[in-house]
Scaffold this motif. Structure first.
Motif, PDB file in Angstrom:
ATOM      1  N   TYR A   1      -6.330 -35.191   8.118  1.00 56.06           N
ATOM      2  CA  TYR A   1      -6.718 -35.871   6.896  1.00 56.06           C
ATOM      3  C   TYR A   1      -7.673 -34.978   6.116  1.00 56.06           C
ATOM      4  O   TYR A   1      -8.675 -34.497   6.652  1.00 56.06           O
ATOM      5  CB  TYR A   1      -7.375 -37.222   7.224  1.00 56.06           C
ATOM      6  CG  TYR A   1      -6.401 -38.208   7.814  1.00 56.06           C
ATOM      7  CD1 TYR A   1      -6.088 -38.170   9.172  1.00 56.06           C
ATOM      8  CD2 TYR A   1      -5.758 -39.145   7.009  1.00 56.06           C
ATOM      9  CE1 TYR A   1      -5.159 -39.051   9.718  1.00 56.06           C
ATOM     10  CE2 TYR A   1      -4.835 -40.035   7.555  1.00 56.06           C
ATOM     11  CZ  TYR A   1      -4.542 -39.970   8.894  1.00 56.06           C
ATOM     12  OH  TYR A   1      -3.619 -40.839   9.420  1.00 56.06           O
ATOM     13  N   PHE A   2      -7.313 -34.768   4.854  1.00 50.73           N
ATOM     14  CA  PHE A   2      -8.134 -33.924   3.993  1.00 50.73           C
ATOM     15  C   PHE A   2      -8.762 -34.753   2.884  1.00 50.73           C
ATOM     16  O   PHE A   2      -8.099 -35.530   2.211  1.00 50.73           O
ATOM     17  CB  PHE A   2      -7.288 -32.827   3.334  1.00 50.73           C
ATOM     18  CG  PHE A   2      -6.889 -31.709   4.242  1.00 50.73           C
ATOM     19  CD1 PHE A   2      -5.609 -31.649   4.765  1.00 50.73           C
ATOM     20  CD2 PHE A   2      -7.792 -30.707   4.564  1.00 50.73           C
ATOM     21  CE1 PHE A   2      -5.222 -30.613   5.597  1.00 50.73           C
ATOM     22  CE2 PHE A   2      -7.416 -29.662   5.399  1.00 50.73           C
ATOM     23  CZ  PHE A   2      -6.139 -29.619   5.913  1.00 50.73           C
ATOM     24  N   CYS A   3     -10.035 -34.502   2.687  1.00 47.88           N
ATOM     25  CA  CYS A   3     -10.742 -35.020   1.527  1.00 47.88           C
ATOM     26  C   CYS A   3     -10.780 -33.907   0.487  1.00 47.88           C
ATOM     27  O   CYS A   3     -10.805 -32.712   0.835  1.00 47.88           O
ATOM     28  CB  CYS A   3     -12.160 -35.415   1.941  1.00 47.88           C
ATOM     29  SG  CYS A   3     -13.217 -35.949   0.596  1.00 47.88           S
ATOM     30  N   ALA A   4     -10.754 -34.268  -0.773  1.00 50.90           N
ATOM     31  CA  ALA A   4     -10.827 -33.279  -1.845  1.00 50.90           C
ATOM     32  C   ALA A   4     -11.543 -33.896  -3.032  1.00 50.90           C
ATOM     33  O   ALA A   4     -11.665 -35.120  -3.141  1.00 50.90           O
ATOM     34  CB  ALA A   4      -9.426 -32.803  -2.260  1.00 50.90           C
ATOM     35  N   SER A   5     -12.017 -33.029  -3.927  1.00 51.69           N
ATOM     36  CA  SER A   5     -12.647 -33.521  -5.146  1.00 51.69           C
ATOM     37  C   SER A   5     -12.298 -32.614  -6.309  1.00 51.69           C
ATOM     38  O   SER A   5     -11.914 -31.453  -6.116  1.00 51.69           O
ATOM     39  CB  SER A   5     -14.174 -33.607  -4.978  1.00 51.69           C
ATOM     40  OG  SER A   5     -14.756 -32.310  -4.978  1.00 51.69           O
ATOM     41  N   SER A   6     -12.404 -33.158  -7.504  1.00 45.87           N
ATOM     42  CA  SER A   6     -12.109 -32.390  -8.709  1.00 45.87           C
ATOM     43  C   SER A   6     -12.769 -33.052  -9.909  1.00 45.87           C
ATOM     44  O   SER A   6     -13.300 -34.164  -9.814  1.00 45.87           O
ATOM     45  CB  SER A   6     -10.597 -32.291  -8.929  1.00 45.87           C
ATOM     46  OG  SER A   6     -10.070 -33.555  -9.277  1.00 45.87           O
ATOM     47  N   VAL A   7     -12.702 -32.362 -11.018  1.00 44.74           N
ATOM     48  CA  VAL A   7     -13.054 -32.972 -12.298  1.00 44.74           C
ATOM     49  C   VAL A   7     -11.752 -33.439 -12.910  1.00 44.74           C
ATOM     50  O   VAL A   7     -10.877 -32.620 -13.217  1.00 44.74           O
ATOM     51  CB  VAL A   7     -13.747 -31.961 -13.231  1.00 44.74           C
ATOM     52  CG1 VAL A   7     -13.972 -32.592 -14.600  1.00 44.74           C
ATOM     53  CG2 VAL A   7     -15.052 -31.480 -12.628  1.00 44.74           C
TER      54      VAL A   7
ATOM     55  N   GLN B   1     -12.630 -29.283   5.087  1.00 46.66           N
ATOM     56  CA  GLN B   1     -12.029 -28.518   6.177  1.00 46.66           C
ATOM     57  C   GLN B   1     -10.972 -29.327   6.938  1.00 46.66           C
ATOM     58  O   GLN B   1     -10.227 -28.757   7.724  1.00 46.66           O
ATOM     59  CB  GLN B   1     -13.116 -28.073   7.155  1.00 46.66           C
ATOM     60  CG  GLN B   1     -14.164 -27.163   6.534  1.00 46.66           C
ATOM     61  CD  GLN B   1     -13.567 -25.824   6.146  1.00 46.66           C
ATOM     62  OE1 GLN B   1     -12.813 -25.234   6.901  1.00 46.66           O
ATOM     63  NE2 GLN B   1     -13.898 -25.352   4.963  1.00 46.66           N
ATOM     64  N   GLY B   2     -10.919 -30.604   6.697  1.00 42.73           N
ATOM     65  CA  GLY B   2      -9.917 -31.431   7.366  1.00 42.73           C
ATOM     66  C   GLY B   2     -10.459 -32.106   8.614  1.00 42.73           C
ATOM     67  O   GLY B   2     -11.375 -31.595   9.270  1.00 42.73           O
ATOM     68  N   THR B   3      -9.890 -33.253   8.935  1.00 34.12           N
ATOM     69  CA  THR B   3     -10.197 -33.973  10.174  1.00 34.12           C
ATOM     70  C   THR B   3      -8.891 -34.166  10.923  1.00 34.12           C
ATOM     71  O   THR B   3      -7.964 -34.790  10.414  1.00 34.12           O
ATOM     72  CB  THR B   3     -10.826 -35.346   9.881  1.00 34.12           C
ATOM     73  OG1 THR B   3     -12.084 -35.170   9.237  1.00 34.12           O
ATOM     74  CG2 THR B   3     -11.016 -36.137  11.178  1.00 34.12           C
ATOM     75  N   ARG B   4      -8.840 -33.588  12.107  1.00 31.29           N
ATOM     76  CA  ARG B   4      -7.628 -33.746  12.930  1.00 31.29           C
ATOM     77  C   ARG B   4      -7.781 -35.006  13.776  1.00 31.29           C
ATOM     78  O   ARG B   4      -8.590 -35.050  14.696  1.00 31.29           O
ATOM     79  CB  ARG B   4      -7.406 -32.526  13.813  1.00 31.29           C
ATOM     80  CG  ARG B   4      -6.131 -32.618  14.661  1.00 31.29           C
ATOM     81  CD  ARG B   4      -5.838 -31.312  15.374  1.00 31.29           C
ATOM     82  NE  ARG B   4      -5.538 -30.238  14.446  1.00 31.29           N
ATOM     83  CZ  ARG B   4      -4.348 -30.018  13.898  1.00 31.29           C
ATOM     84  NH1 ARG B   4      -3.328 -30.811  14.193  1.00 31.29           N
ATOM     85  NH2 ARG B   4      -4.160 -29.002  13.093  1.00 31.29           N
ATOM     86  N   LEU B   5      -6.997 -36.010  13.431  1.00 33.09           N
ATOM     87  CA  LEU B   5      -7.034 -37.294  14.132  1.00 33.09           C
ATOM     88  C   LEU B   5      -5.897 -37.360  15.145  1.00 33.09           C
ATOM     89  O   LEU B   5      -4.739 -37.143  14.786  1.00 33.09           O
ATOM     90  CB  LEU B   5      -6.914 -38.448  13.140  1.00 33.09           C
ATOM     91  CG  LEU B   5      -6.721 -39.846  13.723  1.00 33.09           C
ATOM     92  CD1 LEU B   5      -7.959 -40.269  14.510  1.00 33.09           C
ATOM     93  CD2 LEU B   5      -6.430 -40.863  12.626  1.00 33.09           C
ATOM     94  N   THR B   6      -6.246 -37.643  16.370  1.00 30.30           N
ATOM     95  CA  THR B   6      -5.250 -37.826  17.419  1.00 30.30           C
ATOM     96  C   THR B   6      -5.422 -39.208  18.013  1.00 30.30           C
ATOM     97  O   THR B   6      -6.502 -39.542  18.514  1.00 30.30           O
ATOM     98  CB  THR B   6      -5.408 -36.769  18.536  1.00 30.30           C
ATOM     99  OG1 THR B   6      -5.327 -35.461  17.954  1.00 30.30           O
ATOM    100  CG2 THR B   6      -4.311 -36.923  19.582  1.00 30.30           C
ATOM    101  N   VAL B   7      -4.365 -39.994  17.944  1.00 27.78           N
ATOM    102  CA  VAL B   7      -4.387 -41.343  18.489  1.00 27.78           C
ATOM    103  C   VAL B   7      -3.586 -41.343  19.790  1.00 27.78           C
ATOM    104  O   VAL B   7      -2.430 -40.917  19.807  1.00 27.78           O
ATOM    105  CB  VAL B   7      -3.801 -42.360  17.499  1.00 27.78           C
ATOM    106  CG1 VAL B   7      -3.897 -43.770  18.068  1.00 27.78           C
ATOM    107  CG2 VAL B   7      -4.521 -42.279  16.166  1.00 27.78           C
ATOM    108  N   VAL B   8      -4.236 -41.774  20.868  1.00 27.23           N
ATOM    109  CA  VAL B   8      -3.571 -41.736  22.176  1.00 27.23           C
ATOM    110  C   VAL B   8      -3.358 -43.152  22.722  1.00 27.23           C
ATOM    111  O   VAL B   8      -3.964 -44.109  22.237  1.00 27.23           O
ATOM    112  CB  VAL B   8      -4.396 -40.894  23.184  1.00 27.23           C
ATOM    113  CG1 VAL B   8      -4.455 -39.462  22.702  1.00 27.23           C
ATOM    114  CG2 VAL B   8      -5.771 -41.493  23.366  1.00 27.23           C
TER     115      VAL B   8
END
Lengths: 111, 111
Positions: free
Chosen positions: A89-95, A104-111
Motif C-alpha cells: 500500500y502506497f500513500c502519495a501526495s500532490s498539489v 516508501q510503501g507498506t507491505r501488508l501480509t495477511v496470514v
C-alpha cells in the motif's frame, strides 16, 4: 527530511484483525492518495482526498476507510482483514493532480 | 470511468537495444505524467507533459504527448541495466484531483 512517510513499512497480521497504516506529508500538498499495488504491480487508486472532497474508488470494499485528522495526514484503516488484502500500500501526495510524491510503501501480509 | 491503458505489459531487451512503452486514455487529458518504479521501490516522478504534441527529452529518454492529448509514449534509446523497473503513465480523472495510473510496463534489461 522525508517528504511522504508512511508507517509501518511491514505489517504481518492474522485474518479478521483490524489494522491501520499511517501517512504524513510535509510538503504542504493539498491532495493525498492511497494506492494498492498487487503482485502484478498494478497501481490501483483506492482513495483521493483533499480539503474539499473525498473520492472513493467504488471497487474498494467498505472495510477500508481513510481518516484525515488534518491536511498533512491521511491514514488508512482496514477492518476484518482478508487474505486478498495482502499487497503493498502506497500513500502519495500532490498539489491537485500534478506531480505525485510517494511514500516508501507498506507491505501488508495477511496470514 | 476513465481508463488509462498501457502497453506492452512486459518487455525484455538486451542492453543497448531501444525500448518504447505506450499509454492511451479513453478521455482527453489535461496532462500526462510518467513514473519509474525500481524493483522493491516506490514510484518516482519522471516528467509531466501538458501541451498537445509536446516532446520532452531527458538524456536517453524521450517523452511524447499526442496531438489529441489522449495518448503518450516513452522511448528509451540504448537501454542500460539501470533502466530496469516498471514505467507507469498517469493522468488526472476529468474534473477530479485524482491520478489514474496505467498498469505499467515492466522493463528487464539483460547485460
Amino acid at each position: 527530511d522525508t517528504a511522504v512517510s508512511q508507517t509501518p513499512k511491514y505489517l504481518v497480521t492474522q485474518m479478521g484483525n483490524d489494522k491501520s497504516i499511517k501517512c504524513e506529508q510535509n510538503l504542504g500538498h493539498d491532495t493525498m492518495y492511497w494506492y494498492k499495488q498487487d503482485s502484478k504491480k498494478f497501481l490501483k487508486i483506492m482513495f483521493s482526498y483533499n480539503n474539499k472532497e473525498l473520492i472513493i474508488n467504488e471497487t474498494v470494499p467498505n472495510r477500508f476507510s481513510p481518516k484525515s485528522p488534518d491536511k498533512a495526514h491521511l491514514n488508512l484503516h482496514i477492518n476484518s482483514l482478508e487474505l486478498g488484502d495482502s499487497a503493498v500500500y502506497f500513500c502519495a501526495s500532490s498539489v491537485q493532480s500534478s506531480e505525485a510524491f510517494f511514500g516508501q510503501g507498506t507491505r501488508l501480509t495477511v496470514v | 470511468g476513465q481508463q488509462v491503458m498501457q502497453i506492452p505489459q512486459y518487455q525484455h531487451v538486451q542492453e543497448g537495444e531501444d525500448f518504447t512503452t505506450y499509454c492511451n486514455s479513453s478521455t482527453t487529458l489535461s496532462n500526462i505524467q510518467w513514473y519509474k518504479q525500481r524493483p522493491g521501490g516506490h514510484p518516482v516522478f519522471l516528467i509531466q507533459l501538458v501541451k498537445s504534441g509536446e516532446v520532452k527529452k531527458q538524456k536517453r529518454l524521450t517523452f511524447q504527448f499526442g496531438e489529441a492529448k489522449k495518448n503518450s509514449s516513452l522511448h528509451i534509446t540504448a537501454t542500460q541495466t539501470t533502466d530496469v523497473g516498471t514505467y507507469f503513465c498517469a493522468g488526472p480523472w476529468t474534473g477530479y484531483s485524482t491520478l489514474t495510473f496505467g498498469k505499467g510496463t515492466m522493463l528487464l534489461v539483460s547485460p
